[in-house]
Design a protein around this motif. Sequence first.
Motif, PDB file in Angstrom:
ATOM      1  N   ASP A  64      31.855  30.949  45.865  1.00  0.00           N
ATOM      2  CA  ASP A  64      32.723  32.173  45.334  1.00  0.00           C
ATOM      3  C   ASP A  64      33.980  32.581  46.275  1.00  0.00           C
ATOM      4  OD1 ASP A  64      31.072  32.201  43.136  1.00  0.00           O
ATOM      5  OD2 ASP A  64      29.747  33.528  44.074  1.00  0.00           O
ATOM      6  N   ILE A  65      34.660  33.244  45.750  1.00  0.00           N
ATOM      7  CA  ILE A  65      35.848  33.781  46.608  1.00  0.00           C
ATOM      8  C   ILE A  65      36.063  35.180  46.333  1.00  0.00           C
ATOM      9  CG2 ILE A  65      37.510  32.923  44.645  1.00  0.00           C
ATOM     10  CD1 ILE A  65      39.533  32.636  46.821  1.00  0.00           C
ATOM     11  N   ARG A  66      36.374  36.026  47.306  1.00  0.00           N
ATOM     12  CA  ARG A  66      36.561  37.489  46.993  1.00  0.00           C
ATOM     13  C   ARG A  66      38.430  37.907  46.982  1.00  0.00           C
ATOM     14  NH1 ARG A  66      33.472  41.800  47.247  1.00  0.00           N
ATOM     15  NH2 ARG A  66      31.737  40.659  48.212  1.00  0.00           N
ATOM     16  N   VAL A  67      38.574  38.201  45.619  1.00  0.00           N
ATOM     17  CA  VAL A  67      40.044  38.444  45.380  1.00  0.00           C
ATOM     18  C   VAL A  67      40.238  39.828  45.200  1.00  0.00           C
ATOM     19  CG1 VAL A  67      41.632  37.873  43.400  1.00  0.00           C
ATOM     20  CG2 VAL A  67      39.905  35.907  44.140  1.00  0.00           C
ATOM     21  N   ILE A  68      41.345  40.236  45.511  1.00  0.00           N
ATOM     22  CA  ILE A  68      41.961  41.418  45.394  1.00  0.00           C
ATOM     23  C   ILE A  68      42.756  41.692  44.017  1.00  0.00           C
ATOM     24  CG2 ILE A  68      43.262  43.622  46.297  1.00  0.00           C
ATOM     25  CD1 ILE A  68      42.789  42.268  49.270  1.00  0.00           C
ATOM     26  N   ASP A  69      42.049  42.623  43.307  1.00  0.00           N
ATOM     27  CA  ASP A  69      43.020  42.692  41.983  1.00  0.00           C
ATOM     28  C   ASP A  69      44.303  43.606  42.016  1.00  0.00           C
ATOM     29  OD1 ASP A  69      41.757  45.173  41.534  1.00  0.00           O
ATOM     30  OD2 ASP A  69      40.690  44.610  39.759  1.00  0.00           O
ATOM     31  N   ASP A  70      44.726  44.002  40.554  1.00  0.00           N
ATOM     32  CA  ASP A  70      45.884  44.997  40.698  1.00  0.00           C
ATOM     33  C   ASP A  70      45.480  46.310  41.134  1.00  0.00           C
ATOM     34  OD1 ASP A  70      47.621  42.664  40.196  1.00  0.00           O
ATOM     35  OD2 ASP A  70      47.335  43.285  37.704  1.00  0.00           O
ATOM     36  N   SER A  71      44.295  46.529  40.914  1.00  0.00           N
ATOM     37  CA  SER A  71      43.918  48.087  40.992  1.00  0.00           C
ATOM     38  C   SER A  71      43.872  48.149  42.617  1.00  0.00           C
ATOM     39  CB  SER A  71      42.621  48.351  40.518  1.00  0.00           C
ATOM     40  OG  SER A  71      41.284  47.653  41.119  1.00  0.00           O
ATOM     41  N   GLY A  72      43.876  47.153  43.562  1.00  0.00           N
ATOM     42  CA  GLY A  72      43.589  47.118  45.074  1.00  0.00           C
ATOM     43  C   GLY A  72      42.171  47.029  45.373  1.00  0.00           C
ATOM     44  N   GLU A  73      41.161  46.794  44.342  1.00  0.00           N
ATOM     45  CA  GLU A  73      39.706  46.640  44.819  1.00  0.00           C
ATOM     46  C   GLU A  73      39.432  45.172  44.762  1.00  0.00           C
ATOM     47  OE1 GLU A  73      37.536  49.158  45.056  1.00  0.00           O
ATOM     48  OE2 GLU A  73      39.109  50.401  44.924  1.00  0.00           O
ATOM     49  N   ASP A  74      38.471  44.576  45.418  1.00  0.00           N
ATOM     50  CA  ASP A  74      37.951  43.140  45.723  1.00  0.00           C
ATOM     51  C   ASP A  74      36.757  42.919  44.673  1.00  0.00           C
ATOM     52  OD1 ASP A  74      35.728  43.199  47.952  1.00  0.00           O
ATOM     53  OD2 ASP A  74      37.511  44.753  48.153  1.00  0.00           O
ATOM     54  N   TYR A  75      36.967  41.757  43.954  1.00  0.00           N
ATOM     55  CA  TYR A  75      35.694  41.373  43.044  1.00  0.00           C
ATOM     56  C   TYR A  75      35.487  39.822  43.608  1.00  0.00           C
ATOM     57  CZ  TYR A  75      36.749  45.480  40.739  1.00  0.00           C
ATOM     58  OH  TYR A  75      36.617  46.848  40.361  1.00  0.00           O
ATOM     59  N   VAL A  76      34.405  39.308  43.383  1.00  0.00           N
ATOM     60  CA  VAL A  76      33.871  37.858  43.603  1.00  0.00           C
ATOM     61  C   VAL A  76      33.977  37.275  42.143  1.00  0.00           C
ATOM     62  CG1 VAL A  76      32.045  36.680  44.514  1.00  0.00           C
ATOM     63  CG2 VAL A  76      32.349  38.462  45.583  1.00  0.00           C
ATOM     64  N   TYR A  77      34.582  35.946  42.479  1.00  0.00           N
ATOM     65  CA  TYR A  77      34.657  35.220  41.448  1.00  0.00           C
ATOM     66  C   TYR A  77      34.416  33.573  41.654  1.00  0.00           C
ATOM     67  CZ  TYR A  77      37.576  38.702  39.203  1.00  0.00           C
ATOM     68  OH  TYR A  77      37.850  39.913  38.597  1.00  0.00           O
TER      69      TYR A  77
END
Length: 74
Positions: free
Chosen positions: A39-52
């Motif tokens: 997986d990879i931890r990505v920062i989205d437009d809200s500034g939060e990071d999520y794993v995909y």
Amino acid sequence: MDFEIRVVVCIDNAGYPASLELHKIYRALSDDVASAEGDIRVIDDSGEDYVYPASRFMDVTLPATIQEAILSVA
């Protein structure tokens, strides 16, 4: 905890159309646990990071000034 940040582009948003924009550049945080699971931890437009799944992204190399501008965003 310090994170290394790199620049990635979304190449597959299937199953995540509301969260990931196809061909969009994202900032990604280093995460050894996520990486070990593919997986990879990505920062989205809200500034939060999520794993995909990492297979949905590719690292990109940009000119230094552009990469610095992207990585300097808080």
